[in-house]
Design a protein around this motif. Structure first.
Motif, PDB file in Angstrom:
ATOM      1  N   GLU A 119      -6.594   1.320  -1.675  1.00 53.00           N
ATOM      2  CA  GLU A 119      -5.797   1.319  -0.617  1.00 53.00           C
ATOM      3  C   GLU A 119      -5.574  -0.093   0.222  1.00 53.00           C
ATOM      4  O   GLU A 119      -4.059   0.069   0.643  1.00 53.00           O
ATOM      5  CB  GLU A 119      -7.300   1.055   0.899  1.00 53.00           C
ATOM      6  CG  GLU A 119      -8.161   2.442   0.667  1.00 53.00           C
ATOM      7  CD  GLU A 119      -9.690   2.645   1.852  1.00 53.00           C
ATOM      8  OE1 GLU A 119      -9.475   1.715   2.496  1.00 53.00           O
ATOM      9  OE2 GLU A 119     -10.224   3.657   1.471  1.00 53.00           O
ATOM     10  N   ALA A 146      -1.985   0.419  -1.604  1.00 55.61           N
ATOM     11  CA  ALA A 146      -1.430   1.400  -0.597  1.00 55.61           C
ATOM     12  C   ALA A 146      -0.642   0.710   0.316  1.00 55.61           C
ATOM     13  O   ALA A 146       0.386   0.944   1.175  1.00 55.61           O
ATOM     14  CB  ALA A 146      -1.874   2.324  -0.093  1.00 55.61           C
ATOM     15  N   LYS A 147      -1.500  -0.600   0.998  1.00 54.65           N
ATOM     16  CA  LYS A 147      -0.933  -1.193   2.012  1.00 54.65           C
ATOM     17  C   LYS A 147       0.277  -1.897   1.923  1.00 54.65           C
ATOM     18  O   LYS A 147       1.311  -1.690   2.660  1.00 54.65           O
ATOM     19  CB  LYS A 147      -1.757  -1.916   2.989  1.00 54.65           C
ATOM     20  CG  LYS A 147      -1.492  -2.606   3.942  1.00 54.65           C
ATOM     21  CD  LYS A 147      -2.996  -3.261   4.769  1.00 54.65           C
ATOM     22  CE  LYS A 147      -2.112  -4.686   5.843  1.00 54.65           C
ATOM     23  NZ  LYS A 147      -3.369  -4.633   6.778  1.00 54.65           N
ATOM     24  N   ILE A 196       2.016  -1.294  -1.017  1.00 52.23           N
ATOM     25  CA  ILE A 196       2.783  -0.445  -0.362  1.00 52.23           C
ATOM     26  C   ILE A 196       3.750  -0.286   0.391  1.00 52.23           C
ATOM     27  O   ILE A 196       5.426  -0.356   0.475  1.00 52.23           O
ATOM     28  CB  ILE A 196       2.730   0.931  -1.970  1.00 52.23           C
ATOM     29  CG1 ILE A 196       2.409   0.330  -3.676  1.00 52.23           C
ATOM     30  CG2 ILE A 196       4.264   2.176  -1.774  1.00 52.23           C
ATOM     31  CD1 ILE A 196       2.015   1.329  -4.393  1.00 52.23           C
ATOM     32  N   ASP A 197       3.452   0.056   1.273  1.00 56.28           N
ATOM     33  CA  ASP A 197       3.828   0.261   2.036  1.00 56.28           C
ATOM     34  C   ASP A 197       4.731  -0.676   3.459  1.00 56.28           C
ATOM     35  O   ASP A 197       5.620  -0.508   3.930  1.00 56.28           O
ATOM     36  CB  ASP A 197       2.965   1.023   3.350  1.00 56.28           C
ATOM     37  CG  ASP A 197       3.228   1.476   4.830  1.00 56.28           C
ATOM     38  OD1 ASP A 197       4.147   2.293   4.676  1.00 56.28           O
ATOM     39  OD2 ASP A 197       2.173   0.945   6.130  1.00 56.28           O
ATOM     40  N   LEU A 198       3.926  -2.201   3.046  1.00 53.98           N
ATOM     41  CA  LEU A 198       4.893  -3.060   3.439  1.00 53.98           C
ATOM     42  C   LEU A 198       6.147  -3.026   2.538  1.00 53.98           C
ATOM     43  O   LEU A 198       6.914  -3.781   3.022  1.00 53.98           O
ATOM     44  CB  LEU A 198       4.155  -4.687   3.491  1.00 53.98           C
ATOM     45  CG  LEU A 198       2.665  -4.072   4.358  1.00 53.98           C
ATOM     46  CD1 LEU A 198       1.491  -6.047   3.832  1.00 53.98           C
ATOM     47  CD2 LEU A 198       2.808  -4.659   5.836  1.00 53.98           C
ATOM     48  N   GLY A 252       7.681  -1.494   2.322  1.00 56.21           N
ATOM     49  CA  GLY A 252       9.358  -0.208   2.277  1.00 56.21           C
ATOM     50  C   GLY A 252       9.089   1.038   1.704  1.00 56.21           C
ATOM     51  O   GLY A 252      10.163   1.694   1.594  1.00 56.21           O
ATOM     52  N   LEU A 253       7.922   1.138   0.872  1.00 52.17           N
ATOM     53  CA  LEU A 253       8.138   1.824  -0.314  1.00 52.17           C
ATOM     54  C   LEU A 253       7.319   3.766   0.008  1.00 52.17           C
ATOM     55  O   LEU A 253       6.391   3.252   1.170  1.00 52.17           O
ATOM     56  CB  LEU A 253       7.708   1.429  -1.774  1.00 52.17           C
ATOM     57  CG  LEU A 253       8.421   0.622  -2.273  1.00 52.17           C
ATOM     58  CD1 LEU A 253       7.198  -0.147  -3.372  1.00 52.17           C
ATOM     59  CD2 LEU A 253       9.478   0.832  -2.432  1.00 52.17           C
ATOM     60  N   ARG A 254       7.942   4.312   0.261  1.00 50.89           N
ATOM     61  CA  ARG A 254       7.541   5.739   0.767  1.00 50.89           C
ATOM     62  C   ARG A 254       7.403   6.788  -0.699  1.00 50.89           C
ATOM     63  O   ARG A 254       8.049   7.016  -1.830  1.00 50.89           O
ATOM     64  CB  ARG A 254       7.896   6.060   1.355  1.00 50.89           C
ATOM     65  CG  ARG A 254       7.894   5.911   2.774  1.00 50.89           C
ATOM     66  CD  ARG A 254       6.360   5.403   3.705  1.00 50.89           C
ATOM     67  NE  ARG A 254       7.334   4.880   4.887  1.00 50.89           N
ATOM     68  CZ  ARG A 254       6.457   3.532   4.929  1.00 50.89           C
ATOM     69  NH1 ARG A 254       6.345   3.356   3.344  1.00 50.89           N
ATOM     70  NH2 ARG A 254       6.811   2.777   5.794  1.00 50.89           N
ATOM     71  N   GLN A 255       6.266   7.274  -1.156  1.00 52.05           N
ATOM     72  CA  GLN A 255       5.707   8.390  -1.896  1.00 52.05           C
ATOM     73  C   GLN A 255       6.371  10.101  -1.817  1.00 52.05           C
ATOM     74  O   GLN A 255       6.304  10.346  -0.853  1.00 52.05           O
ATOM     75  CB  GLN A 255       4.172   8.704  -2.006  1.00 52.05           C
ATOM     76  CG  GLN A 255       3.337   7.707  -3.005  1.00 52.05           C
ATOM     77  CD  GLN A 255       3.400   7.468  -4.132  1.00 52.05           C
ATOM     78  OE1 GLN A 255       4.252   7.280  -5.121  1.00 52.05           O
ATOM     79  NE2 GLN A 255       2.666   6.212  -5.090  1.00 52.05           N
ATOM     80  N   SER A 291      -1.621 -10.349   4.148  1.00 53.19           N
ATOM     81  CA  SER A 291      -2.251  -8.724   4.750  1.00 53.19           C
ATOM     82  C   SER A 291      -3.128  -8.615   3.436  1.00 53.19           C
ATOM     83  O   SER A 291      -4.057  -7.618   3.446  1.00 53.19           O
ATOM     84  CB  SER A 291      -1.284  -7.859   4.290  1.00 53.19           C
ATOM     85  OG  SER A 291      -1.359  -8.088   6.389  1.00 53.19           O
ATOM     86  N   CYS A 292      -2.827  -8.420   2.110  1.00 50.44           N
ATOM     87  CA  CYS A 292      -2.861  -7.876   0.976  1.00 50.44           C
ATOM     88  C   CYS A 292      -3.867  -8.530   0.119  1.00 50.44           C
ATOM     89  O   CYS A 292      -3.856  -7.912  -0.677  1.00 50.44           O
ATOM     90  CB  CYS A 292      -2.269  -7.367   0.363  1.00 50.44           C
ATOM     91  SG  CYS A 292      -0.849  -5.846   1.544  1.00 50.44           S
TER      92      CYS A 292
END
Length: 120
Positions: free
Chosen positions: A46, A49-50, A52-54, A56-59, A85-86
């Motif tokens: 989790e 994944a956060k 990765i989201d920060l 700016g990447l999307r699966q 954050s991570c």
């Protein structure tokens, strides 16, 4: 790929945070969340994944897209966001990543191939 991805995450995040993971081993970013789930490290999955989201990447995404996102985002803002954050959440999660990875290796030793493949 599971062992290599988890080991890359451990090595790089412990040495310099998620930014360093993305910068030094972008080829493992697309598969690391599933690799962590596979070894039963759901909290770390989790957090990753956060991160990765920060970034700016999307699966689905590729190592080339990771490189572009990180090089585009080499400003202090992204590094600071990942750190705040991570990175701390990763270190504070308490998940025994190494123990779970070793157990995964023990159980799956016959099917593990440690040859790295280029995913770019």
């Amino acid at each position: 790929m599971t062992v290599l991805a988890v080991e890359a995450l451990e090595r790089e995040v412990n040495n310099g945070g998620y930014h360093q993971f993305f910068l030094n081993t972008p080829e493992y970013a697309p598969v690391v969340v599933e690799a962590l789930k596979r070894i039963d490290c759901h909290k770390t999955a989790e957090i990753t994944a956060k991160a990765i989201d920060l970034a700016g990447l999307r699966q689905p995404f590729t190592a080339i897209q990771v490189e572009a996102a990180i090089h585009h985002g080499t400003n202090e803002g992204l590094v600071q966001m990942l750190s705040e954050s991570c990175d701390g959440a990763y270190f504070g999660s308490g998940e025994p990543i190494a123990d779970r990875l070793f157990e995964y290796i023990r159980v799956n030793r016959g099917s593990i191939n440690l040859a790295s493949r280029n995913t770019r």
